[in-house]
Motif scaffolding. Structure first.
Motif, PDB file in Angstrom:
ATOM      1  N   ASP A 362      41.952  60.831  20.914  1.00 19.79           N
ATOM      2  CA  ASP A 362      41.076  59.528  21.494  1.00 19.79           C
ATOM      3  C   ASP A 362      41.630  58.159  21.674  1.00 19.79           C
ATOM      4  OD1 ASP A 362      40.614  58.005  18.612  1.00 19.79           O
ATOM      5  OD2 ASP A 362      39.027  59.583  18.912  1.00 19.79           O
ATOM      6  N   ILE A 363      42.382  56.897  22.131  1.00 19.22           N
ATOM      7  CA  ILE A 363      42.989  55.973  22.142  1.00 19.22           C
ATOM      8  C   ILE A 363      42.527  54.292  22.112  1.00 19.22           C
ATOM      9  CG2 ILE A 363      44.714  54.759  23.440  1.00 19.22           C
ATOM     10  CD1 ILE A 363      44.567  57.909  25.535  1.00 19.22           C
ATOM     11  N   ARG A 364      42.795  54.239  20.794  1.00 16.66           N
ATOM     12  CA  ARG A 364      42.485  52.638  20.852  1.00 16.66           C
ATOM     13  C   ARG A 364      43.110  51.048  21.220  1.00 16.66           C
ATOM     14  NH1 ARG A 364      40.938  53.050  14.613  1.00 16.66           N
ATOM     15  NH2 ARG A 364      40.316  54.823  14.509  1.00 16.66           N
ATOM     16  N   LEU A 365      42.033  50.373  22.006  1.00 14.18           N
ATOM     17  CA  LEU A 365      42.297  49.356  22.414  1.00 14.18           C
ATOM     18  C   LEU A 365      42.640  48.551  22.548  1.00 14.18           C
ATOM     19  CD1 LEU A 365      40.679  50.299  26.448  1.00 14.18           C
ATOM     20  CD2 LEU A 365      42.453  51.781  25.611  1.00 14.18           C
ATOM     21  N   GLN A 377      36.539  51.433  31.169  1.00 15.81           N
ATOM     22  CA  GLN A 377      35.472  52.792  31.915  1.00 15.81           C
ATOM     23  C   GLN A 377      36.657  53.338  32.466  1.00 15.81           C
ATOM     24  OE1 GLN A 377      32.394  54.570  30.857  1.00 15.81           O
ATOM     25  NE2 GLN A 377      33.735  55.847  31.308  1.00 15.81           N
ATOM     26  N   ILE A 378      36.548  52.501  33.742  1.00 17.00           N
ATOM     27  CA  ILE A 378      37.344  53.614  35.024  1.00 17.00           C
ATOM     28  C   ILE A 378      38.673  53.980  34.354  1.00 17.00           C
ATOM     29  CG2 ILE A 378      39.232  53.139  37.263  1.00 17.00           C
ATOM     30  CD1 ILE A 378      36.807  50.674  37.439  1.00 17.00           C
ATOM     31  N   LYS A 379      39.570  53.259  33.661  1.00 20.00           N
ATOM     32  CA  LYS A 379      40.646  53.762  32.341  1.00 20.00           C
ATOM     33  C   LYS A 379      40.430  55.180  31.887  1.00 20.00           C
ATOM     34  CE  LYS A 379      44.974  51.536  30.185  1.00 20.00           C
ATOM     35  NZ  LYS A 379      44.867  50.569  29.725  1.00 20.00           N
ATOM     36  N   ALA A 380      39.003  54.789  31.416  1.00 21.99           N
ATOM     37  CA  ALA A 380      39.103  56.385  30.251  1.00 21.99           C
ATOM     38  C   ALA A 380      38.659  57.707  31.675  1.00 21.99           C
ATOM     39  CB  ALA A 380      37.013  56.320  29.394  1.00 21.99           C
ATOM     40  N   ASP A 381      37.643  56.733  32.845  1.00 23.22           N
ATOM     41  CA  ASP A 381      37.762  58.245  33.671  1.00 23.22           C
ATOM     42  C   ASP A 381      39.479  58.849  34.358  1.00 23.22           C
ATOM     43  OD1 ASP A 381      35.004  57.930  33.272  1.00 23.22           O
ATOM     44  OD2 ASP A 381      34.992  56.609  35.091  1.00 23.22           O
ATOM     45  N   MET A 382      39.959  57.540  34.589  1.00 25.01           N
ATOM     46  CA  MET A 382      40.821  58.386  35.193  1.00 25.01           C
ATOM     47  C   MET A 382      41.836  59.537  34.136  1.00 25.01           C
ATOM     48  SD  MET A 382      42.940  54.783  36.523  1.00 25.01           S
ATOM     49  CE  MET A 382      42.377  54.186  37.724  1.00 25.01           C
ATOM     50  N   ILE A 383      42.122  58.872  32.251  1.00 26.29           N
ATOM     51  CA  ILE A 383      43.225  59.641  31.704  1.00 26.29           C
ATOM     52  C   ILE A 383      41.717  60.947  31.144  1.00 26.29           C
ATOM     53  CG2 ILE A 383      44.306  57.488  31.867  1.00 26.29           C
ATOM     54  CD1 ILE A 383      43.308  56.457  28.578  1.00 26.29           C
ATOM     55  N   GLY A 384      40.978  60.310  31.227  1.00 22.91           N
ATOM     56  CA  GLY A 384      40.035  62.361  30.467  1.00 22.91           C
ATOM     57  C   GLY A 384      40.291  61.504  28.771  1.00 22.91           C
ATOM     58  N   LYS A 385      39.918  60.779  28.385  1.00 23.79           N
ATOM     59  CA  LYS A 385      40.316  60.412  26.697  1.00 23.79           C
ATOM     60  C   LYS A 385      39.268  59.165  26.299  1.00 23.79           C
ATOM     61  CE  LYS A 385      43.686  63.273  26.561  1.00 23.79           C
ATOM     62  NZ  LYS A 385      43.617  64.586  26.049  1.00 23.79           N
ATOM     63  N   SER A 418      44.248  46.370   6.517  1.00 25.37           N
ATOM     64  CA  SER A 418      44.416  47.386   8.066  1.00 25.37           C
ATOM     65  C   SER A 418      42.479  48.121   7.979  1.00 25.37           C
ATOM     66  CB  SER A 418      45.270  47.993   8.777  1.00 25.37           C
ATOM     67  OG  SER A 418      44.975  48.888   9.581  1.00 25.37           O
ATOM     68  N   GLN A 419      42.252  48.864   6.699  1.00 29.06           N
ATOM     69  CA  GLN A 419      41.776  49.525   6.955  1.00 29.06           C
ATOM     70  C   GLN A 419      39.934  48.991   6.835  1.00 29.06           C
ATOM     71  OE1 GLN A 419      43.088  52.420   3.858  1.00 29.06           O
ATOM     72  NE2 GLN A 419      43.003  54.334   4.636  1.00 29.06           N
ATOM     73  N   GLU A 420      40.403  48.003   5.929  1.00 29.22           N
ATOM     74  CA  GLU A 420      39.357  47.056   5.565  1.00 29.22           C
ATOM     75  C   GLU A 420      38.989  45.674   6.747  1.00 29.22           C
ATOM     76  OE1 GLU A 420      37.344  46.938   2.969  1.00 29.22           O
ATOM     77  OE2 GLU A 420      38.438  48.685   1.627  1.00 29.22           O
ATOM     78  N   MET A 421      39.950  45.794   6.765  1.00 27.91           N
ATOM     79  CA  MET A 421      40.013  44.781   8.299  1.00 27.91           C
ATOM     80  C   MET A 421      39.502  45.212  10.094  1.00 27.91           C
ATOM     81  SD  MET A 421      42.074  42.197   7.072  1.00 27.91           S
ATOM     82  CE  MET A 421      41.704  40.894   7.826  1.00 27.91           C
ATOM     83  N   VAL A 422      39.567  46.349  10.407  1.00 27.08           N
ATOM     84  CA  VAL A 422      39.492  46.689  11.684  1.00 27.08           C
ATOM     85  C   VAL A 422      38.393  47.573  12.021  1.00 27.08           C
ATOM     86  CG1 VAL A 422      40.764  48.066  13.338  1.00 27.08           C
ATOM     87  CG2 VAL A 422      41.399  46.911  12.101  1.00 27.08           C
ATOM     88  N   ARG A 423      37.340  47.053  13.128  1.00 28.49           N
ATOM     89  CA  ARG A 423      36.264  47.539  13.267  1.00 28.49           C
ATOM     90  C   ARG A 423      35.988  47.998  14.976  1.00 28.49           C
ATOM     91  NH1 ARG A 423      35.213  43.376   9.175  1.00 28.49           N
ATOM     92  NH2 ARG A 423      34.732  42.233  11.039  1.00 28.49           N
ATOM     93  N   ILE A 424      35.269  49.448  15.109  1.00 27.09           N
ATOM     94  CA  ILE A 424      35.827  49.436  16.444  1.00 27.09           C
ATOM     95  C   ILE A 424      33.765  49.300  16.675  1.00 27.09           C
ATOM     96  CG2 ILE A 424      35.717  51.894  18.296  1.00 27.09           C
ATOM     97  CD1 ILE A 424      38.252  51.211  16.409  1.00 27.09           C
ATOM     98  N   LYS A 425      34.423  48.118  18.045  1.00 25.48           N
ATOM     99  CA  LYS A 425      32.488  48.234  18.500  1.00 25.48           C
ATOM    100  C   LYS A 425      32.443  48.771  19.199  1.00 25.48           C
ATOM    101  CE  LYS A 425      30.735  43.574  19.782  1.00 25.48           C
ATOM    102  NZ  LYS A 425      31.195  42.289  20.134  1.00 25.48           N
ATOM    103  N   GLU A 426      33.346  49.081  20.805  1.00 25.69           N
ATOM    104  CA  GLU A 426      32.923  49.518  21.633  1.00 25.69           C
ATOM    105  C   GLU A 426      32.945  51.013  21.859  1.00 25.69           C
ATOM    106  OE1 GLU A 426      33.680  46.975  24.546  1.00 25.69           O
ATOM    107  OE2 GLU A 426      31.786  45.091  23.693  1.00 25.69           O
ATOM    108  N   VAL A 427      33.091  52.416  22.516  1.00 25.44           N
ATOM    109  CA  VAL A 427      33.718  53.476  22.637  1.00 25.44           C
ATOM    110  C   VAL A 427      33.531  53.513  24.239  1.00 25.44           C
ATOM    111  CG1 VAL A 427      33.180  55.583  22.559  1.00 25.44           C
ATOM    112  CG2 VAL A 427      33.166  54.476  20.542  1.00 25.44           C
ATOM    113  N   TYR A 428      34.048  54.098  24.612  1.00 23.44           N
ATOM    114  CA  TYR A 428      34.567  54.391  26.213  1.00 23.44           C
ATOM    115  C   TYR A 428      34.534  55.919  27.137  1.00 23.44           C
ATOM    116  CZ  TYR A 428      34.268  49.122  27.003  1.00 23.44           C
ATOM    117  OH  TYR A 428      33.187  47.765  27.512  1.00 23.44           O
ATOM    118  N   LYS A 429      33.685  56.959  27.065  1.00 21.24           N
ATOM    119  CA  LYS A 429      33.409  58.321  26.818  1.00 21.24           C
ATOM    120  C   LYS A 429      34.375  58.323  29.060  1.00 21.24           C
ATOM    121  CE  LYS A 429      30.976  59.252  23.069  1.00 21.24           C
ATOM    122  NZ  LYS A 429      29.368  59.982  22.671  1.00 21.24           N
ATOM    123  N   PRO A 430      34.726  59.259  28.700  1.00 19.33           N
ATOM    124  CA  PRO A 430      35.416  59.772  30.660  1.00 19.33           C
ATOM    125  C   PRO A 430      34.002  60.305  30.849  1.00 19.33           C
ATOM    126  CG  PRO A 430      36.346  61.006  29.079  1.00 19.33           C
ATOM    127  CD  PRO A 430      35.785  60.347  27.657  1.00 19.33           C
TER     128      PRO A 430
END
Length: 459
Positions: A362-365, A377-385, A418-430
């Motif tokens: 997976d890739i963090r944006l 979403q388009i980018k996720a569909d393009m690269i398949g990740k 970084s572990q304490e302050m970064v939170r993933i909010k959205e996930v885009y699946k291909p």
């Protein structure tokens, strides 16, 4: 209380600033594009940076509550300093061609300084020193002539005593290194007066913008990947492998013990901005244009855009071309071709990484592109990740805050911060069907690209 800090990112097209708390949440933020104050990247003046920062800080809410400051900046931009200690208007930007080949092949900065020495002989005699952008604003705010160094492994990529002497320069012309997270100095009376900051608060050493983005996205463990997109774009892979890969750049990571293996798209954001301007779309909402493009981007009509006919290791926008253009093609179709060129370039970087057993799950944006859900979403569909979007998309700012709070002693390390302050909010699946369509288009695009490169190399 040490629970609020000022984070500032000096970008290629804009400056961003935010007051961020110890949980990584921005309490206030502002962004200013240089063009809004008359800035022109092709006719650059150092004062564009100065004026933009003053404007952004003057009205930034909660600025008076900031207990520390950290800057990140694009690299390798350099500012000459005259014998009176003042900056001159001509800076050397990373996007310009002001550089010459020198014996030292590692340094990103010395080729630009060598160019200045050779081509600005009329003013060179009045120059006493040079300072990269990451150290420039700390110099203005504290009076301390120091340059942030992420860790000691980075030294050859800035300069060494030997490489400086081979250019016929004195080491005194270059700032003293200070490690990221260490104190550069405190806000001076002059810095406070000119930039509206509280006098005496600490300013800690930051780093280049892409390194701050690694912290700000949590790309700090083996196999983590960050796609940082702005004017340029970098796909950054965190690994313990310190080996060279064809088509990829390997540099130390900001977290010691790791390396950052990256594919650089030097012009991705610039390409789409160029398209908007030449097609008369620059005043239309970005989201509206992407929505129109999304309706045709899956069409297999063999219209492609190639940013360059001769692909190099950084995917420059130079000598490009549309292929398959017909009278029936309009703004959505040509825009789709431009977006496909960006997405397929990212996919090519991932293909290269995976060919060297650097598995990408997976890739963090990070950056402006991450703010548009349809493009993500388009980018996720393009690269398949699968694409992971942090709560704060301008991750350089969170990275700066990680450094500030580590400097203040709230966290024991940059990794912990970084572990304490970064939170993933959205996930885009291909989408499987869309990925299949884009896979066919990608193979077609790659085949034509190889043929075009052969054609371009024939003359």
């Amino acid at each position: 209380m040490n629970d609020k800090v000022l984070a500032v990112d000096i970008g290629t097209s804009s400056i961003k600033a935010a007051i961020i708390d110890k949980k990584g949440s921005p309490l206030s933020s502002r962004k200013i594009f240089y063009e809004d104050i008359g800035g022109d990247v092709y006719n650059w003046k150092t004062s564009y940076w100065i004026d933009s920062l003053k404007k952004i800080l003057k009205d930034l809410p909660l600025l008076e509550e900031a207990e520390a400051v950290v800057f990140s900046g694009n690299a390798p931009s350099v500012i000459p300093i005259d014998k009176n200690g003042n900056y001159i208007e001509e800076s050397l930007l990373w996007v310009d061609n002001k550089k010459i080949d020198i014996e030292d092949k590692n340094s990103f900065f010395l080729p630009k300084i060598a160019w200045f020495k050779e081509n600005r002989k009329d003013i060179y005699h009045n120059i006493s020193s040079f300072i990269p952008l990451a150290g420039f604003f700390p110099y203005l705010l504290t009076g301390e002539f120091k340059e942030p160094l992420p860790n000691k492994e980075f030294t050859p990529y800035l300069w060494t005593e030997d490489s400086v002497k081979k250019l016929g320069l004195e080491c005194s012309a270059f700032p003293q290194f200070v490690l990221t997270g260490d104190l550069i100095g405190n806000i001076s009376e002059k810095g406070s007066r000119e930039f509206y900051l509280k006098q005496g608060i600490p300013l800690f050493a930051g780093a280049n913008d892409y390194l701050m983005a690694l912290l700000g996205t949590g790309t700090i463990f083996e196999g983590a990947v960050c796609d940082r997109a702005g004017t340029s774009e970098g796909i950054n892979y965190c690994t313990k492998k310190s080996i060279e890969f064809d088509g990829l750049r390997v540099l130390p990571h900001i977290v010691e013990g790791f390396y950052n293996t990256s594919g650089i798209l030097a012009s991705s954001g610039k390409i789409f901005d160029w398209f908007r301007k030449i097609s008369g779309q620059e005043n239309r909402a970005y989201t509206t244009l992407i929505k129109e493009i999304s309706k045709v981007i899956h069409n297999n009509d063999h219209l492609y855009f190639f940013p360059s006919l001769k692909r190099d290791s950084v995917w420059q926008f130079s000598g490009g071309a549309f292929v398959g253009l017909e009278v029936r093609h309009g703004i959505p179709e040509t825009g789709a071709a431009v977006l496909k060129s960006i997405g397929f370039s990212v996919r090519e970087v991932i293909r290269i990484m995976e060919s060297y057993s650097l598995g990408v799950e997976d890739i963090r944006l990070s950056g402006g592109q991450a703010k548009n859900s349809l493009w993500s979403q388009i980018k996720a569909d393009m690269i398949g990740k699968k694409l992971l979007v942090p709560e704060v998309k301008d991750s350089e700012l969170v990275g700066c805050a990680c450094v500030a709070f580590k400097g203040l002693g709230l966290y024991s390390s940059l990794t912990q911060a970084s572990q304490e302050m970064v939170r993933i909010k959205e996930v885009y699946k291909p989408n499987a069907k869309a990925f299949s369509v884009f896979s066919e288009l990608f193979e077609d695009y790659s085949r034509i690209s190889r043929n075009l490169e052969s054609f371009a190399n024939s003359f």
